[in-house]
Design a protein around this motif. Structure first.
Motif, PDB file in Angstrom:
ATOM      1  N   ASP A   1      44.135  28.291  23.761  1.00  0.00           N
ATOM      2  CA  ASP A   1      43.735  29.536  24.410  1.00  0.00           C
ATOM      3  C   ASP A   1      42.680  29.196  25.460  1.00  0.00           C
ATOM      4  N   TRP A   2      42.979  29.496  26.711  1.00  0.00           N
ATOM      5  CA  TRP A   2      42.038  29.182  27.790  1.00  0.00           C
ATOM      6  C   TRP A   2      40.896  30.186  27.858  1.00  0.00           C
ATOM      7  N   HIS A   3      40.994  31.273  27.116  1.00  0.00           N
ATOM      8  CA  HIS A   3      39.997  32.353  27.194  1.00  0.00           C
ATOM      9  C   HIS A   3      39.838  32.796  28.642  1.00  0.00           C
ATOM     10  N   LEU A   4      40.979  32.935  29.290  1.00  0.00           N
ATOM     11  CA  LEU A   4      41.057  33.334  30.694  1.00  0.00           C
ATOM     12  C   LEU A   4      42.075  34.457  30.795  1.00  0.00           C
ATOM     13  N   SER A   5      41.683  35.527  31.479  1.00  0.00           N
ATOM     14  CA  SER A   5      42.594  36.659  31.686  1.00  0.00           C
ATOM     15  C   SER A   5      42.727  36.941  33.167  1.00  0.00           C
ATOM     16  N   ASN A   6      43.934  37.300  33.562  1.00  0.00           N
ATOM     17  CA  ASN A   6      44.209  37.727  34.928  1.00  0.00           C
ATOM     18  C   ASN A   6      44.705  39.164  34.873  1.00  0.00           C
ATOM     19  N   VAL A   7      44.215  39.983  35.786  1.00  0.00           N
ATOM     20  CA  VAL A   7      44.728  41.343  35.909  1.00  0.00           C
ATOM     21  C   VAL A   7      45.500  41.383  37.215  1.00  0.00           C
ATOM     22  N   TYR A   8      46.751  41.824  37.130  1.00  0.00           N
ATOM     23  CA  TYR A   8      47.550  41.882  38.343  1.00  0.00           C
ATOM     24  C   TYR A   8      48.354  43.174  38.378  1.00  0.00           C
ATOM     25  N   GLU A   9      48.767  43.542  39.575  1.00  0.00           N
ATOM     26  CA  GLU A   9      49.594  44.724  39.748  1.00  0.00           C
ATOM     27  C   GLU A   9      51.020  44.403  39.313  1.00  0.00           C
ATOM     28  N   ILE A  10      51.601  45.288  38.526  1.00  0.00           N
ATOM     29  CA  ILE A  10      52.968  45.110  38.043  1.00  0.00           C
ATOM     30  C   ILE A  10      53.915  45.366  39.215  1.00  0.00           C
ATOM     31  N   TYR A  11      54.851  44.428  39.407  1.00  0.00           N
ATOM     32  CA  TYR A  11      55.851  44.617  40.464  1.00  0.00           C
ATOM     33  C   TYR A  11      56.553  45.956  40.275  1.00  0.00           C
ATOM     34  N   GLN A  12      56.772  46.671  41.371  1.00  0.00           N
ATOM     35  CA  GLN A  12      57.434  47.968  41.338  1.00  0.00           C
ATOM     36  C   GLN A  12      58.760  47.903  40.578  1.00  0.00           C
TER      37      GLN A  12
END
Length: 153
Positions: free
Chosen positions: A71-82
């Motif tokens: 577990d990298w203990h890293l999170s990314n928040v991204y926009e969900i493709y339409q």
């Protein structure tokens, strides 16, 4: 069909010499990625989600001994493709992705989920990053050497 939970895992599969396994999406030929998948339920622990998705998409079992998820203990928040928003509750536009990696032997058998993926390829690190359609996936692959240096394989 219930809505997808907008929280997922990304599992970068690699060998000790940093070859990276990518899989091609069946619903979007030409879209290559690492293992990804959403939580099945809101209280599903992230390591369980990562192990489940790893097995479902490749047949690889993270046994905690020879095959260990990191577990990298890293999170990314991204926009969900339409294209994929219809899978989520109305108004949901972003997903939180948690990054994991797993080191496996190069000759480990790979069994793809045929409804999800068409083929797989082992690629050198930079080539794998270039082939990913997802920028967060490509970035995780590029960060792999730094994360490997911080773990005991």
């Amino acid at each position: 069909m219930p809505h997808k939970i907008p929280e997922s895992v990304l599992v970068v599969i690699h060998t000790a010499d940093l070859e990276v396994l990518l899989i091609e999406r069946a619903d979007r030929p030409g879209f290559w990625q690492s293992v990804t998948g959403s939580l099945d339920r809101v209280d599903e622990p992230l390591p369980d989600t990562a192990a489940r998705e790893l097995f479902e998409e490749t047949g690889i079992v993270a046994d905690g001994e020879t095959i260990r998820l990191h577990d990298w203990h890293l999170s990314n928040v991204y926009e969900i493709y339409q294209t994929w928003r219809h899978r989520y509750a109305p108004g949901v536009t972003h997903n939180t992705e948690h990054v994991f990696s797993v080191c496996v032997p190069r000759d480990i058998p790979i069994t793809l989920a045929p409804r999800e993926h068409l083929q797989y390829a082992w690629l050198p690190l930079l080539e794998a990053a270039d082939r990913c359609f997802s920028s967060s996936n490509a970035e995780a692959i590029l960060q792999l050497p730094r994360h490997i240096a911080n773990t005991t394989l």
